[in-house]
Design a protein around this motif. Sequence first.
Motif, PDB file in Angstrom:
ATOM      1  N   TYR A 237     -27.855  50.459  62.147  1.00 47.61           N
ATOM      2  CA  TYR A 237     -26.490  50.007  62.439  1.00 47.61           C
ATOM      3  C   TYR A 237     -26.424  48.496  62.217  1.00 47.61           C
ATOM      4  CZ  TYR A 237     -21.843  50.608  64.472  1.00 47.61           C
ATOM      5  OH  TYR A 237     -20.489  50.684  64.654  1.00 47.61           O
ATOM      6  N   ILE A 238     -25.724  48.087  61.148  1.00 44.86           N
ATOM      7  CA  ILE A 238     -25.657  46.683  60.746  1.00 44.86           C
ATOM      8  C   ILE A 238     -24.220  46.203  60.870  1.00 44.86           C
ATOM      9  CG2 ILE A 238     -26.041  45.064  58.847  1.00 44.86           C
ATOM     10  CD1 ILE A 238     -28.013  47.256  57.740  1.00 44.86           C
ATOM     11  N   GLN A 239     -24.041  45.108  61.578  1.00 46.66           N
ATOM     12  CA  GLN A 239     -22.717  44.496  61.686  1.00 46.66           C
ATOM     13  C   GLN A 239     -22.619  43.393  60.636  1.00 46.66           C
ATOM     14  OE1 GLN A 239     -20.696  45.923  63.671  1.00 46.66           O
ATOM     15  NE2 GLN A 239     -18.910  44.584  63.909  1.00 46.66           N
ATOM     16  N   VAL A 240     -21.579  43.454  59.822  1.00 53.29           N
ATOM     17  CA  VAL A 240     -21.390  42.497  58.736  1.00 53.29           C
ATOM     18  C   VAL A 240     -20.230  41.569  59.099  1.00 53.29           C
ATOM     19  CG1 VAL A 240     -20.884  42.228  56.281  1.00 53.29           C
ATOM     20  CG2 VAL A 240     -22.212  44.207  57.079  1.00 53.29           C
ATOM     21  N   TYR A 241     -20.506  40.263  58.995  1.00 53.84           N
ATOM     22  CA  TYR A 241     -19.503  39.267  59.371  1.00 53.84           C
ATOM     23  C   TYR A 241     -19.065  38.484  58.127  1.00 53.84           C
ATOM     24  CZ  TYR A 241     -21.044  40.193  64.143  1.00 53.84           C
ATOM     25  OH  TYR A 241     -21.357  40.805  65.330  1.00 53.84           O
ATOM     26  N   PRO A 242     -17.916  38.857  57.546  1.00 55.64           N
ATOM     27  CA  PRO A 242     -17.336  38.012  56.489  1.00 55.64           C
ATOM     28  C   PRO A 242     -16.816  36.706  57.105  1.00 55.64           C
ATOM     29  CG  PRO A 242     -16.453  40.246  56.435  1.00 55.64           C
ATOM     30  CD  PRO A 242     -17.151  40.077  57.743  1.00 55.64           C
TER      31      PRO A 242
ATOM     32  N   GLY B  84     -13.001  38.383  59.979  1.00 58.72           N
ATOM     33  CA  GLY B  84     -13.118  39.794  60.283  1.00 58.72           C
ATOM     34  C   GLY B  84     -14.566  40.263  60.362  1.00 58.72           C
ATOM     35  N   GLU B  85     -14.714  41.582  60.401  1.00 52.15           N
ATOM     36  CA  GLU B  85     -16.042  42.190  60.463  1.00 52.15           C
ATOM     37  C   GLU B  85     -15.942  43.657  60.080  1.00 52.15           C
ATOM     38  OE1 GLU B  85     -17.252  41.648  64.492  1.00 52.15           O
ATOM     39  OE2 GLU B  85     -16.048  43.313  65.240  1.00 52.15           O
ATOM     40  N   TYR B  86     -17.085  44.236  59.701  1.00 54.65           N
ATOM     41  CA  TYR B  86     -17.173  45.675  59.476  1.00 54.65           C
ATOM     42  C   TYR B  86     -18.629  46.101  59.653  1.00 54.65           C
ATOM     43  CZ  TYR B  86     -18.489  44.287  54.677  1.00 54.65           C
ATOM     44  OH  TYR B  86     -19.071  43.714  53.580  1.00 54.65           O
ATOM     45  N   SER B  87     -18.871  47.404  59.636  1.00 45.70           N
ATOM     46  CA  SER B  87     -20.207  47.932  59.924  1.00 45.70           C
ATOM     47  C   SER B  87     -20.678  48.849  58.807  1.00 45.70           C
ATOM     48  CB  SER B  87     -20.210  48.706  61.248  1.00 45.70           C
ATOM     49  OG  SER B  87     -19.757  47.896  62.298  1.00 45.70           O
TER      50      SER B  87
ATOM     51  N   ALA C 297     -14.671  50.055  59.272  1.00 50.17           N
ATOM     52  CA  ALA C 297     -13.884  48.825  59.399  1.00 50.17           C
ATOM     53  C   ALA C 297     -13.047  48.929  60.656  1.00 50.17           C
ATOM     54  CB  ALA C 297     -12.984  48.632  58.185  1.00 50.17           C
ATOM     55  N   PRO C 298     -12.935  47.830  61.444  1.00 50.24           N
ATOM     56  CA  PRO C 298     -12.149  47.866  62.682  1.00 50.24           C
ATOM     57  C   PRO C 298     -10.707  48.304  62.415  1.00 50.24           C
ATOM     58  CG  PRO C 298     -13.430  45.847  62.539  1.00 50.24           C
ATOM     59  CD  PRO C 298     -13.548  46.522  61.207  1.00 50.24           C
ATOM     60  N   GLY C 299     -10.252  49.237  63.231  1.00 47.34           N
ATOM     61  CA  GLY C 299      -8.878  49.700  63.116  1.00 47.34           C
ATOM     62  C   GLY C 299      -8.694  50.805  62.090  1.00 47.34           C
ATOM     63  N   PHE C 300      -9.790  51.213  61.416  1.00 47.39           N
ATOM     64  CA  PHE C 300      -9.706  52.271  60.405  1.00 47.39           C
ATOM     65  C   PHE C 300     -10.803  53.293  60.679  1.00 47.39           C
ATOM     66  CE2 PHE C 300      -7.824  48.562  58.469  1.00 47.39           C
ATOM     67  CZ  PHE C 300      -6.696  49.067  57.836  1.00 47.39           C
TER      68      PHE C 300
ATOM     69  N   SER D 219      -9.304  52.221  52.480  1.00 49.22           N
ATOM     70  CA  SER D 219      -8.612  51.535  53.573  1.00 49.22           C
ATOM     71  C   SER D 219      -9.069  50.083  53.664  1.00 49.22           C
ATOM     72  CB  SER D 219      -8.894  52.248  54.902  1.00 49.22           C
ATOM     73  OG  SER D 219     -10.290  52.263  55.150  1.00 49.22           O
ATOM     74  N   ASP D 220      -8.120  49.188  53.862  1.00 49.57           N
ATOM     75  CA  ASP D 220      -8.388  47.779  54.119  1.00 49.57           C
ATOM     76  C   ASP D 220      -9.299  47.171  53.050  1.00 49.57           C
ATOM     77  OD1 ASP D 220      -8.143  45.398  55.417  1.00 49.57           O
ATOM     78  OD2 ASP D 220      -9.695  45.823  56.898  1.00 49.57           O
ATOM     79  N   GLN D 221      -8.898  47.232  51.811  1.00 47.39           N
ATOM     80  CA  GLN D 221      -9.694  46.705  50.697  1.00 47.39           C
ATOM     81  C   GLN D 221     -10.011  45.213  50.863  1.00 47.39           C
ATOM     82  OE1 GLN D 221     -10.767  47.884  47.375  1.00 47.39           O
ATOM     83  NE2 GLN D 221     -10.849  49.847  48.456  1.00 47.39           N
ATOM     84  N   ASP D 222      -9.086  44.488  51.438  1.00 44.66           N
ATOM     85  CA  ASP D 222      -9.305  43.049  51.590  1.00 44.66           C
ATOM     86  C   ASP D 222     -10.540  42.757  52.451  1.00 44.66           C
ATOM     87  OD1 ASP D 222      -7.126  42.501  50.049  1.00 44.66           O
ATOM     88  OD2 ASP D 222      -5.748  42.196  51.745  1.00 44.66           O
ATOM     89  N   THR D 223     -10.743  43.562  53.505  1.00 46.61           N
ATOM     90  CA  THR D 223     -11.899  43.334  54.393  1.00 46.61           C
ATOM     91  C   THR D 223     -13.209  43.521  53.639  1.00 46.61           C
ATOM     92  OG1 THR D 223     -10.690  44.001  56.378  1.00 46.61           O
ATOM     93  CG2 THR D 223     -13.088  44.151  56.462  1.00 46.61           C
ATOM     94  N   TRP D 224     -13.306  44.569  52.844  1.00 45.27           N
ATOM     95  CA  TRP D 224     -14.560  44.868  52.145  1.00 45.27           C
ATOM     96  C   TRP D 224     -14.878  43.820  51.080  1.00 45.27           C
ATOM     97  CZ3 TRP D 224     -16.841  48.312  54.988  1.00 45.27           C
ATOM     98  CH2 TRP D 224     -16.099  49.283  55.642  1.00 45.27           C
ATOM     99  N   LYS D 225     -13.832  43.197  50.529  1.00 44.98           N
ATOM    100  CA  LYS D 225     -14.049  42.248  49.430  1.00 44.98           C
ATOM    101  C   LYS D 225     -14.331  40.818  49.903  1.00 44.98           C
ATOM    102  CE  LYS D 225     -11.372  44.692  45.892  1.00 44.98           C
ATOM    103  NZ  LYS D 225     -10.220  44.638  44.959  1.00 44.98           N
ATOM    104  N   ARG D 226     -14.126  40.572  51.190  1.00 46.25           N
ATOM    105  CA  ARG D 226     -14.349  39.215  51.672  1.00 46.25           C
ATOM    106  C   ARG D 226     -15.813  38.816  51.566  1.00 46.25           C
ATOM    107  NH1 ARG D 226     -10.762  40.380  56.992  1.00 46.25           N
ATOM    108  NH2 ARG D 226      -8.688  40.094  56.046  1.00 46.25           N
ATOM    109  N   GLN D 227     -16.039  37.547  51.320  1.00 47.62           N
ATOM    110  CA  GLN D 227     -17.402  37.053  51.207  1.00 47.62           C
ATOM    111  C   GLN D 227     -18.101  37.128  52.562  1.00 47.62           C
ATOM    112  OE1 GLN D 227     -17.796  33.146  49.519  1.00 47.62           O
ATOM    113  NE2 GLN D 227     -19.985  32.997  50.001  1.00 47.62           N
TER     114      GLN D 227
END
Length: 481
Positions: free
Chosen positions: A57-62, A65-68, A85-88, A133-141
């Motif tokens: 379980y890895i938490q990724v911090y752009p 925001g954040e996603y896992s 992704a949070p909220g999805f 869902s939430d393409q912007d979150t996944w593409k963030r650096q």
Amino acid sequence: MNLLQVVLVTCLLSACFGEDGGGRVWKTVPRRPYLKSDLESTPLEIQTDSRLGDTVYIQVYPVVGEYSIQISNILDSSPIVLLIAPGFPGTLIQNYFNLTGPIHEWKISKDNKYSKFKISCDGIEKIYDFPSSDQDTWKRQVDEIKFMPFDTATSRYKDSNWTWQDLAQVRLPNRLSLYPIEFKTNDASAARQYTHITLYTADFKAETKVDIQWDNDDYQFWIDQCNRCDGGQSYAQTRFTNVPNDIEQTWKLELSPGQLDIHCNGVKVYSYVYNDNIKYTNSACMGCTAQMNMQFEYFEFNEANDKAAVEYLTPPQCTGLPESWAGVKMEPELPLPYNSRVSVSCADGYNKTSGDSEVVCLGEENFGFNSQPICRKDCSDDKKDDDKDDNKDHDKDDDKDHDKDDDKDKDDDDDDKQDHGKDGGGSKMLYLGIGLGAGFVVGSLIGLVLYLVKAKCSRSAGRSNAGASYVVKNNKANVYS
């Protein structure tokens, strides 16, 4: 006692073996690392061990925001990948890896240009599209990556210097039913301090959290499923005011059936009692008793909330065996580090009849096992030695008897010469009677000796069996996973 002896005793009780003796030492609290990685030019490389757990379980911090990224079912031959992704809702990737064996190496990266994730295991790469869902979150650096407490399978990771580092050390072994958790904090006057401890069972699948927090001198604590599951009503009531006002504080969490005691600098500051008869204000709290009765084997300082703990006290080494555990031999020899596995065999003159060939050190004279190792005394060696001694004694007795007979024969010859044939027939009958009597006596002695040897052997074996039946001191829990 001279000065040198005093110095040696002081060393043994303090500096040489830790503050509390028995190999207990204060160590710096380990933390889960934040890794600098963008997952593009610097992919994440990890190693998993399914004997530790079944989830990565890895938490990724752009930058925002954040996603896992979750890889679950590591224990199965076909783990699955989940992107959250949070909220999805999480996106389940139905593209399995076929794994065999417990240890595997993974590499995780992404390609923003083509909206792809790349995950490889043992050199076999699979490619996944970014979730819709939430393409912007996944593409963030990406700026940082962190291994979450839910991560039970990751054992090692590569740091910024591409050197393997151990991750499992953040989960600290300590059987809470045997030894309390002891740790130090400092600067008690700081506002909004937290100590947040996560307790784990042996398989890391069941956990609970204990939190102590204070705002200046206002101390509170909470436990998952106990006093923070009813909207904070119970939590608001669990305050303690008799905490010593010292800059450095040594805390002890002591768990006993139905009760958790909290000590600070030697003062009991709170006793939290839980049982099925307590009327909790919310039905969600009814899981408290079952949760706290679990066998906790590990704990971790959760750095997400823990800002105060600086050191913890390790559990004791295994320093001896119960006196009654006769014939047991360990490799390596005592003393042994807590939670270490050690091979068990039997010393010379003993035979292993049943039980595990490996046990786990649980401190002092406590050992964990599935089936108790039993060594019994080998009586065949004693019997051989006794037979040798008996034969020597018999030989000596025979020599003496023969010498006596020879002397007697010589005297009889002299008498015969003097008597010259008188009573010849009576003398022959006398010799025959003496011979039969001596044979009967010798035979009886041999039978008696053999009986005594057999009885001695049986008593020795009985003592060995009885002595091997108590491995864990004071009948404490003795099963490990």
